[in-house]
Design a protein around this motif. Structure first.
Motif, short mmCIF file in Angstrom:
data_model
loop_
_atom_site.label_atom_id
_atom_site.label_comp_id
_atom_site.label_asym_id
_atom_site.label_seq_id
_atom_site.Cartn_x
_atom_site.Cartn_y
_atom_site.Cartn_z
N SER A 49 27.10 43.80 33.33
CA SER A 49 28.04 44.58 32.51
C SER A 49 28.94 43.67 31.69
CB SER A 49 28.89 45.49 33.40
OG SER A 49 28.09 46.46 34.03
N CYS A 50 29.41 42.57 32.30
CA CYS A 50 30.26 41.64 31.58
C CYS A 50 30.51 40.40 32.44
CB CYS A 50 31.60 42.27 31.17
SG CYS A 50 32.67 42.68 32.57
N ILE A 51 31.12 39.40 31.83
CA ILE A 51 31.57 38.22 32.56
C ILE A 51 33.02 38.46 32.96
CG2 ILE A 51 31.96 35.72 32.48
CD1 ILE A 51 29.94 35.59 30.19
N LEU A 52 33.29 38.44 34.26
CA LEU A 52 34.67 38.61 34.71
C LEU A 52 35.46 37.32 34.49
CD1 LEU A 52 36.65 40.61 35.98
CD2 LEU A 52 35.97 39.76 38.23
N GLY A 53 34.81 36.16 34.68
CA GLY A 53 35.49 34.89 34.44
C GLY A 53 34.86 33.75 35.20
N MET A 54 35.57 32.61 35.19
CA MET A 54 35.15 31.41 35.91
C MET A 54 36.34 30.89 36.71
SD MET A 54 33.16 29.49 32.77
CE MET A 54 32.89 28.00 33.73
N ILE A 66 30.29 40.78 36.57
CA ILE A 66 30.23 42.18 37.00
C ILE A 66 28.82 42.64 36.69
CG2 ILE A 66 31.07 44.52 36.61
CD1 ILE A 66 33.80 43.40 36.05
N THR A 67 28.03 42.83 37.72
CA THR A 67 26.62 43.13 37.53
C THR A 67 26.35 44.63 37.34
OG1 THR A 67 26.33 43.18 39.93
CG2 THR A 67 25.87 41.10 38.81
N LYS A 68 27.22 45.46 37.89
CA LYS A 68 27.04 46.91 37.76
C LYS A 68 28.38 47.57 37.46
CE LYS A 68 23.12 47.30 40.96
NZ LYS A 68 22.62 47.92 42.22
N ALA A 85 34.13 48.93 37.49
CA ALA A 85 33.26 47.93 38.10
C ALA A 85 32.72 48.46 39.43
CB ALA A 85 34.01 46.62 38.32
N VAL A 86 31.46 48.18 39.70
CA VAL A 86 30.81 48.64 40.92
C VAL A 86 30.37 47.47 41.79
CG1 VAL A 86 28.84 49.90 41.87
CG2 VAL A 86 30.07 50.82 39.88
N ASP A 87 29.76 46.46 41.18
CA ASP A 87 29.25 45.33 41.96
C ASP A 87 29.41 44.04 41.16
OD1 ASP A 87 28.17 44.03 44.10
OD2 ASP A 87 26.15 44.86 43.90
N TYR A 88 29.31 42.92 41.84
CA TYR A 88 29.55 41.63 41.21
C TYR A 88 28.61 40.58 41.80
CZ TYR A 88 31.80 40.16 45.53
OH TYR A 88 32.02 39.82 46.84
N GLU A 89 28.56 39.44 41.15
CA GLU A 89 27.82 38.29 41.67
C GLU A 89 28.62 37.03 41.37
OE1 GLU A 89 23.43 36.05 41.33
OE2 GLU A 89 23.79 37.99 40.34
N ILE A 90 28.67 36.13 42.33
CA ILE A 90 29.33 34.83 42.15
C ILE A 90 28.26 33.76 42.09
CG2 ILE A 90 30.94 33.16 43.13
CD1 ILE A 90 32.36 35.46 44.52
N ILE A 91 28.25 32.98 41.03
CA ILE A 91 27.23 31.93 40.84
C ILE A 91 27.91 30.57 40.88
CG2 ILE A 91 25.49 30.98 39.29
CD1 ILE A 91 25.18 33.81 38.14
N ALA A 92 27.54 29.74 41.84
CA ALA A 92 28.07 28.38 41.93
C ALA A 92 27.37 27.51 40.90
CB ALA A 92 27.87 27.83 43.33
N LEU A 93 28.13 26.71 40.19
CA LEU A 93 27.54 25.83 39.18
C LEU A 93 27.02 24.53 39.79
CD1 LEU A 93 29.94 26.30 36.13
CD2 LEU A 93 27.76 27.43 36.64
N SER A 116 37.12 44.18 47.98
CA SER A 116 38.14 45.23 48.16
C SER A 116 38.71 45.74 46.84
CB SER A 116 39.28 44.71 49.04
OG SER A 116 39.96 43.63 48.41
N GLN A 117 38.61 44.93 45.77
CA GLN A 117 39.29 45.30 44.52
C GLN A 117 38.36 45.78 43.41
OE1 GLN A 117 42.59 45.45 44.61
NE2 GLN A 117 42.47 44.67 46.69
N MET A 118 37.05 45.74 43.62
CA MET A 118 36.12 46.17 42.57
C MET A 118 36.44 47.57 42.06
SD MET A 118 33.55 44.39 41.22
CE MET A 118 34.66 43.02 40.96
N LYS A 119 36.74 48.48 42.99
CA LYS A 119 36.97 49.88 42.60
C LYS A 119 38.23 50.05 41.76
CE LYS A 119 39.07 50.77 47.12
NZ LYS A 119 38.76 49.44 47.64
N ASN A 120 39.08 49.03 41.71
CA ASN A 120 40.31 49.11 40.92
C ASN A 120 40.19 48.40 39.58
OD1 ASN A 120 41.68 48.90 44.03
ND2 ASN A 120 42.42 50.50 42.67
N ILE A 121 39.00 47.88 39.26
CA ILE A 121 38.79 47.15 38.00
C ILE A 121 38.12 48.07 36.98
CG2 ILE A 121 37.52 45.26 36.91
CD1 ILE A 121 38.00 43.61 39.41
N PHE A 122 38.76 48.21 35.81
CA PHE A 122 38.27 49.07 34.74
C PHE A 122 38.26 48.31 33.42
CE2 PHE A 122 40.11 51.76 37.99
CZ PHE A 122 39.21 52.80 38.12
#
Length: 609
Positions: A49-54, A66-68, A85-93, A116-122
């Motif tokens: 869905s988008c890049i949340l950050g690094m 944010i994957t979903k 936001a529904v789901d996320y992924e963390i990728i180690a560089l 715990s906070q995904m459901k509060n991210i819009f």
């Protein structure tokens, strides 16, 4: 958007810019923009869905995606789509071959926070959710094209810290990188396509939580020297009338703007600490920001009790307001909620609305876009001048009841203004619309409360039904018990999650692990000793040795009961040692009697004991 990973890089493609891709090199995390045909991003890609950050921890950087996400509503005549936001992924560089315990713990804190906070991210691809409609209109007047991160309100740009690397690259390397930066808000969004007296309307709330001084209930209180207060939320109520008019009304809530805190010590009511240090300068910064941002006078509605436990906080607040006396910018209103509304007299909140009317709140108005013209353009017909800032001790339960009542009063006037029909309180209201209104505000209360206190809000039966119920009282009891347990035994890691994600603690600048338990072993062992003693007593009662004299068995039980008594005495006398405190950032404005008036941390408190 799509992403792919190879040994040397992570690439992200954007459908709106098919000719270029964002490249994040591994392992150093350098950001650049490359031509897509040279990188081949669409081979073996995954949708996001988008890049949340690094974020950089101790050993390496991590990219958070944010994957979903899912659509939760629309507004502005359907032009703006809001996603949750529904789901996320963390990728180690970088993968490390040796184990670093601190890195693992930091990563677990980050994952727990996001879980715990995904459901509060819009967020929205169509509109900058960090700004309310009136604020966005002033920014949109610029003819120069800007990316969302350039116009975002810094206070509500929740992922601002983790977007630093991308923002720096957009400013210094290639401005087109800005299209890959998606500002998100942390809060509550509840938008509804419904009807009012048979006419289609769109109604909803957007609550934005400040990223400054953010955290949990007892570990973030009051104000800091920069004028930022704990649990500050801006709530925007949106109404789109059948004729095409669009209304926006904004209220705010935030902690009492003085230096104060509540020290957890395992007792139901924590130890209230109000600092002697003057907060006038800090409060001045806070209210000046309110005056500038909301373009007018701030009505300060204080719901803190005037007697008992909460009285020192009320007196501290009023002392600050007296020193800031500015009739053009501030208007203080005190309302003793618990006294006035005792014995289920919830209708008496109307007394506060009447008081606000006497003080000129009707002149504040709201933001209004008129009906679309022949070119489908809407003219601004009204602007809101100032705002109402409401607080109780937590800025949760009493605050939400009062905000919903004021919002209802404003909504009636907006319906009149839009010529929809009869007012909602004339006995001829629309039950379906009333149900939507009440539940929207109750859901808002629960969302704000869960983020701060860890449970749903209290008194939501009144917000949902307009009255108190026995079931609501039982729900309040359950939530109160859960708040006590969470705030004393679980909120330390929750606070650490906020501090890590928002950049209040930088792991790569902390050479020593903050996770070491410095308490004496005699203190650390008490909970385990209590559990062991309870097991031994239970075993002696339910599985006694029949070949032993009763006196021996009783002495055995008495010995372990003595141990249990010792453990509870330790909890009573050294309760602070058994609270689950944050480990990354000290709790400020916690003062102890030997140093009253000084700002000291929990660690300093422990040294003095």
């Amino acid at each position: 958007m799509y992403y792919s990973i190879s040994k040397g890089e992570l690439t992200v493609g954007h459908e709106d810019q098919p000719d270029v891709v964002l490249r994040i090199s591994r392992p150093n995390g350098e950001v650049s923009l490359e031509k897509s045909h040279e990188v081949g991003v669409f081979g073996g890609t995954s949708h996001i869905s988008c890049i949340l950050g690094m974020i950089r921890l101790r050993l390496t950087k991590y990219v958070i995606l944010i994957t979903k996400s899912r659509v939760v509503g629309h507004y502005l005549a359907g032009k703006v789509e809001v996603r949750q936001a529904v789901d996320y992924e963390i990728i180690a560089l970088r993968d490390w071959k040796f184990k670093d315990e601190a890195e693992s713990q930091y990563l677990e804190i980050l994952k727990a926070h996001l879980d715990s906070q995904m459901k509060n991210i819009f967020f929205s691809y169509d509109f900058d959710l960090t700004r309310n409609m009136q604020s966005m209109a002033s920014v949109s007047s610029s003819s120069e094209r800007q990316y969302p991160f350039e116009t975002a309100d810094d206070q509500f740009f929740w992922n601002r810290f983790v977007s630093d690397d991308l923002i720096s690259a957009a400013k210094n390397i290639d401005s087109r990188i800005g299209s890959f930066i998606q500002p998100v808000i942390h809060g509550v969004v509840s938008l509804h396509d419904t009807t009012y007296k048979g006419e289609r309307v769109n109604f909803g709330l957007i609550t934005r939580r400040s990223r400054y001084r953010a955290g949990t209930r007892y570990f973030r209180r009051g104000i800091d020297e920069d004028g930022q207060v704990a649990n500050f939320n801006e709530t925007e109520q949106i109404l789109e009338a059948p004729g095409g008019e669009i209304y926006s009304f904004v209220q705010t809530r935030g902690s009492v703007p003085t230096f104060w805190g509540e020290v957890n010590n395992l007792r139901y009511k924590p130890q209230l600490q109000v600092s002697d240090t003057s907060a006038v300068d800090a409060a001045h910064r806070h209210f000046e920001d309110q005056y500038t941002k909301y373009q007018g006078k701030t009505y300060l509605v204080n719901l803190v009790n005037q007697n008992g436990y909460e009285k020192p906080v009320k007196e501290s607040y009023e002392n600050v307001v007296r020193n800031l006396a500015d009739a053009e910018k501030l208007q203080y209103i005190y309302f003793d909620f618990h006294h006035e509304c005792s014995k289920m007299r919830w209708h008496r909140v109307d007394l506060l609305i009447d008081n606000l009317l006497d003080l000129g709140i009707d002149k504040q108005k709201w933001y209004k876009l008129g009906k679309p013209d022949a070119n489908n353009r809407c003219q601004v017909e009204e602007t809101q001048k100032g705002t109402v800032r409401t607080n109780c001790m937590d800025c949760l339960d009493r605050t939400n009841v009062v905000q919903s009542k004021l919002a209802h009063w404003v909504l009636e006037r907006q319906l009149e203004d839009a010529e929809v029909g009869l007012l909602m309180y004339t006995g001829k209201s629309d039950p379906k619309f009333e149900y939507v209104f009440q539940n929207t505000w109750a859901d808002n209360a629960d969302g704000v409360s869960k983020a701060y206190a860890g449970t749903g809000a209290l008194k939501t039966d009144f917000t949902r039904l307009g009255r108190r119920t026995k079931l609501g009282a039982l729900s309040d009891l359950s939530n109160s018990i859960m708040r006590y347990l969470r705030n004393n035994y679980f909120d330390g890691p929750r606070q650490d999650g906020y501090d890590l994600f928002l950049g209040n603690h930088l792991p790569y600048e902390t050479p020593d692990s903050p996770f070491y338990d410095a308490r004496p072993l005699t203190v650390q062992s008490v909970p385990y000793l209590l559990i062991g003693a309870a097991v031994m007593v239970g075993a002696a009662i339910f599985f006694p040795k029949e070949d032993q004299p009763k006196l021996v068995n009783r002495l055995f039980i008495a010995s372990w009961l003595t141990v249990i008594g010792y453990c509870f005495k330790m909890f009573a006398t050294r309760g602070m040692d058994y609270v689950c405190w944050p480990k990354l950032c000290p709790v400020d404005f916690v003062v102890d009697s030997p140093t009253k008036g000084k700002h000291i941390s929990h660690q300093d408190n422990l040294k003095m004991q």
